[in-house]
Motif scaffolding. Structure first.
Motif, PDB file in Angstrom:
ATOM      1  N   ASP A   1     -28.115  -5.165 -13.921  1.00 12.89           N
ATOM      2  CA  ASP A   1     -29.377  -4.503 -14.261  1.00 12.89           C
ATOM      3  C   ASP A   1     -30.082  -3.951 -13.027  1.00 12.89           C
ATOM      4  O   ASP A   1     -30.723  -2.905 -13.087  1.00 12.89           O
TER       5      ASP A   1
ATOM      6  N   TYR B   1     -27.184 -14.796 -19.370  1.00 11.23           N
ATOM      7  CA  TYR B   1     -28.126 -13.675 -19.543  1.00 11.23           C
ATOM      8  C   TYR B   1     -28.839 -13.813 -20.887  1.00 11.23           C
ATOM      9  O   TYR B   1     -30.064 -13.662 -20.992  1.00 11.23           O
ATOM     10  N   GLN B   2     -28.049 -14.100 -21.915  1.00  7.06           N
ATOM     11  CA  GLN B   2     -28.615 -14.255 -23.262  1.00  7.06           C
ATOM     12  C   GLN B   2     -29.617 -15.407 -23.288  1.00  7.06           C
ATOM     13  O   GLN B   2     -30.690 -15.303 -23.894  1.00  7.06           O
TER      14      GLN B   2
ATOM     15  N   LEU C   1     -32.748 -14.361 -21.270  1.00  6.33           N
ATOM     16  CA  LEU C   1     -33.453 -13.292 -22.007  1.00  6.33           C
ATOM     17  C   LEU C   1     -34.325 -13.881 -23.104  1.00  6.33           C
ATOM     18  O   LEU C   1     -35.459 -13.451 -23.333  1.00  6.33           O
ATOM     19  N   ASN C   2     -33.801 -14.888 -23.792  1.00 10.16           N
ATOM     20  CA  ASN C   2     -34.535 -15.465 -24.915  1.00 10.16           C
ATOM     21  C   ASN C   2     -35.550 -16.516 -24.498  1.00 10.16           C
ATOM     22  O   ASN C   2     -36.393 -16.917 -25.283  1.00 10.16           O
ATOM     23  N   ARG C   3     -35.459 -16.904 -23.227  1.00  4.65           N
ATOM     24  CA  ARG C   3     -36.351 -17.957 -22.755  1.00  4.65           C
ATOM     25  C   ARG C   3     -37.583 -17.400 -22.054  1.00  4.65           C
ATOM     26  O   ARG C   3     -38.634 -17.975 -22.060  1.00  4.65           O
TER      27      ARG C   3
ATOM     28  N   ARG D   1     -40.448  -9.436 -19.629  1.00 10.20           N
ATOM     29  CA  ARG D   1     -39.656  -8.233 -19.781  1.00 10.20           C
ATOM     30  C   ARG D   1     -40.163  -7.504 -21.032  1.00 10.20           C
ATOM     31  O   ARG D   1     -40.705  -8.109 -21.939  1.00 10.20           O
ATOM     32  N   SER D   2     -39.984  -6.212 -20.991  1.00 15.18           N
ATOM     33  CA  SER D   2     -40.548  -5.399 -22.063  1.00 15.18           C
ATOM     34  C   SER D   2     -39.507  -4.389 -22.522  1.00 15.18           C
ATOM     35  O   SER D   2     -38.976  -3.620 -21.715  1.00 15.18           O
ATOM     36  N   PHE D   3     -39.213  -4.406 -23.811  1.00 18.68           N
ATOM     37  CA  PHE D   3     -38.308  -3.395 -24.341  1.00 18.68           C
ATOM     38  C   PHE D   3     -39.006  -2.050 -24.474  1.00 18.68           C
ATOM     39  O   PHE D   3     -38.356  -1.028 -24.525  1.00 18.68           O
ATOM     40  N   TYR D   4     -40.314  -2.072 -24.533  1.00 20.19           N
ATOM     41  CA  TYR D   4     -41.025  -0.800 -24.658  1.00 20.19           C
ATOM     42  C   TYR D   4     -40.907  -0.002 -23.375  1.00 20.19           C
ATOM     43  O   TYR D   4     -40.622   1.188 -23.388  1.00 20.19           O
ATOM     44  N   ASN D   5     -41.108  -0.698 -22.230  1.00 20.10           N
ATOM     45  CA  ASN D   5     -40.989  -0.020 -20.939  1.00 20.10           C
ATOM     46  C   ASN D   5     -39.644  -0.243 -20.280  1.00 20.10           C
ATOM     47  O   ASN D   5     -39.360   0.356 -19.249  1.00 20.10           O
ATOM     48  N   MET D   6     -38.814  -1.115 -20.860  1.00 15.13           N
ATOM     49  CA  MET D   6     -37.529  -1.493 -20.269  1.00 15.13           C
ATOM     50  C   MET D   6     -37.715  -1.988 -18.836  1.00 15.13           C
ATOM     51  O   MET D   6     -37.051  -1.536 -17.910  1.00 15.13           O
TER      52      MET D   6
ATOM     53  N   PHE E   1     -35.755  -6.613 -16.651  1.00 15.18           N
ATOM     54  CA  PHE E   1     -34.374  -7.020 -16.903  1.00 15.18           C
ATOM     55  C   PHE E   1     -33.615  -7.314 -15.606  1.00 15.18           C
ATOM     56  O   PHE E   1     -32.650  -8.076 -15.615  1.00 15.18           O
TER      57      PHE E   1
END
Lengths: 145, 394
Positions: free
Chosen positions: A28, A62-63, A66-68, A72-77, A80
């Motif tokens: 990333d 990573y998974q 990521l879930n913990r 991080r923001s999927f809107y702004n990416m 990561f």
């Protein structure tokens, strides 16, 4: 082993630092870096392609991270890169399990990012674990290039 | 869904998460793509193949790794960032397409939020201004408000006439977005392109910068004359503020009572494009194909539209005569895409519209808009090469 994030890479570029040893970046971080640059600086290598790196375990970690984690923001990416660095270190730590303490090398993360530094300190703070003990986070301006 | 890395079992994706992520754009039927069908049926999928597929469909691969709970939170996050999405009203011009791409709507709502948050625009005076006007006055008001010189408009070839209209709208704070097939602005995969062929034009309400979208490249059967008609239709929708759908938070579309306004929108659109004063000159005269085609050329609408207008205005009472005058259905244009690849700047500008680019470009240069954010705004996903090429044009 040295892992560097975009913060560290920008420091290298803006200060014209010539790297004489290998520094590794996570997928990333590589992706974020390549948004603005054509190629990686000399001696900066993607860790994901290395034969000795357990990429399958990395993706699992990573998974988990990521879930913990927040931040991080999927809107702004954004965020990561941090996820990938924590996951990479978890993978490296697991690969050191069972090794004699003296065989475990130092792992250095070069970053000035306060959030990432805090995450790493939280994640790798087991005083009884040799990997954690030898893991350091150093700001680019403090690192002895 | 099992992901492998170098043939070694790695992450397991929750199937319901996979379906939910792919279901963000249900009209694209992404779940039917072979890789996902295989994965959901139990075949392990190589991580690189999975990433490549996610790149093609422009969905971040990381989203598939989320747990159910986190995905729900994430989608909620995205919704809250969209701010006004639950109040967005939109209308579409039904045509040969009955599809409204949620992906395109999502992108344009994001753009619209960006424009109205970062730009300084007054309340749009045209919105609702046609209400209460007679048809002929409404058409004249459109001409006056947008500063359209009808002689100039009609003197141009249809493609240039369309460009002229778009420019008039843009200079009066309506952001015109057009479908683009180039430079990876939209997914370039076969099934999705089929969906886009059926995409209709639509308008998205905003009190300062209404957006209109016309299919352009993504629907090869949308000829220039038809696009001109769609554009004027949507201008009329904005002018009447007659949006027929409510777009709810979960993107479910609810039809409002249309209140018989389709005819009103049609009448104003027709009056603008082919004034009744002109068609009255043919009262009592048999409408021939020559007359039809000459008017089509002169008034920048399709021969089909000319025929329908004459019919509705009572010039062709006989059904058989009317049907005979309608042009033969055009053969479906094979979709080979545009013949040449335009520059990245042209594709970005065409899809996102003038006002988005006018605001985003200086923000990219000053880094007020970070590269990843800019890519999501202008390309809908990370597009490193595209963004790099685009930056060079700034």
């Amino acid at each position: 082993m040295k892992i560097i994030d975009n913060n560290g890479l920008n420091h290298v570029l803006s200060n014209g630092i010539h790297l004489t040893e290998p520094y590794f970046i996570t997928p990333d971080v590589k992706e974020e870096y390549e948004v603005e640059h054509d190629k990686l600086p000399h001696n900066v290598k993607p860790i994901f392609g290395e034969e000795w790196f357990d990429s399958a375990a990395y993706l699992l970690n990573y998974q988990t991270v990521l879930n913990r984690r927040d931040g991080r923001s999927f809107y702004n990416m954004t965020g990561f890169g941090d996820v990938s660095i924590v996951a990479a270190l978890m993978t490296l730590k697991a690969s050191c399990a069972g090794m004699l303490p003296v065989m475990i090398e130092d792992h250095v993360v070069i970053t000035g990012d306060v959030g990432l530094t805090r995450q790493l300190m939280d994640e790798f703070n087991d005083t009884a674990n040799e990997f954690d003990q030898k893991m350091q986070v150093i700001r680019p301006q403090d690192y002895g290039w | 869904m099992q992901i492998t890395v170098k043939r070694k079992n790695s992450a397991i994706l929750d199937d319901t998460v996979v379906r939910a992520v792919l279901g963000m754009y249900p009209e694209e039927k992404l779940v039917e793509r072979p890789l996902f069908e295989e994965g959901l049926s139990g075949t392990p999928i190589d991580f690189q193949d999975f990433r490549d597929e996610c790149d093609k469909i422009l969905i971040p691969w990381q989203m598939f790794l989320l747990s159910k709970v986190n995905l729900a939170t994430e989608l909620g996050h995205i919704e809250s960032q969209r701010q006004k999405v639950s109040q967005k009203l939109f209308a579409k011009r039904r045509g040969n397409g009955n599809v409204t791409s949620k992906r395109i709507i999502d992108r344009l709502i994001r753009c619209q939020n960006y424009v109205t948050t970062n730009g300084t625009f007054p309340k749009h005076a045209f919105s609702g201004s046609l209400n209460g006007m007679q048809t002929i006055d409404a058409a004249a008001h459109i001409v006056a408000y947008f500063g359209i010189d009808m002689r100039v408009f009609r003197s141009k070839k249809k493609a240039e006439a369309l460009s002229y209209l778009i420019k008039r709208l843009e200079e009066n704070n309506i952001n015109v977005c057009q479908g683009v097939l180039t430079n990876k602005i939209l997914p370039q995969v076969d099934g999705v392109r089929e969906v886009y062929k059926g995409t209709s034009g639509f308008a998205i309400k905003d009190e300062k910068v209404p957006f209109v979208f016309i299919p352009s490249e993504i629907n090869p059967n949308e000829k220039d004359g038809r696009q001109i008609y769609t554009l004027v239709y949507l201008m009329t929708v904005v002018g009447l503020e007659q949006y027929e759908f409510i777009l709810n938070k979960d993107f479910k579309v609810s039809l409002l009572a249309s209140r018989g306004l389709q005819k009103r929108i049609y009448d104003i659109t027709s009056e603008f494009l082919l004034p009744r004063a002109k068609t009255e000159q043919y009262r009592g005269i048999t409408i021939t194909e020559t007359i039809r085609d000459d008017l089509s050329t002169a008034y920048k609408i399709t021969p089909s539209a000319v025929t329908v207008i004459f019919r509705k205005r009572g010039h062709i009472p006989d059904q058989a005569v009317y049907e005979a005058l309608l042009p033969d259905p055009q053969p479906v244009v094979s979709d080979n895409g545009p013949r040449r690849q335009p520059g990245i700047e042209a594709s970005v500008r065409k899809f996102n519209g003038k006002h988005v680019c006018d605001l985003a470009n200086p923000a990219i240069k000053s880094r007020a808009l970070f590269p990843v954010q800019a890519q999501y705004l202008l390309f809908g996903s990370v597009n490193k090469k595209g963004f790099k090429d685009y930056q060079k044009t700034l």
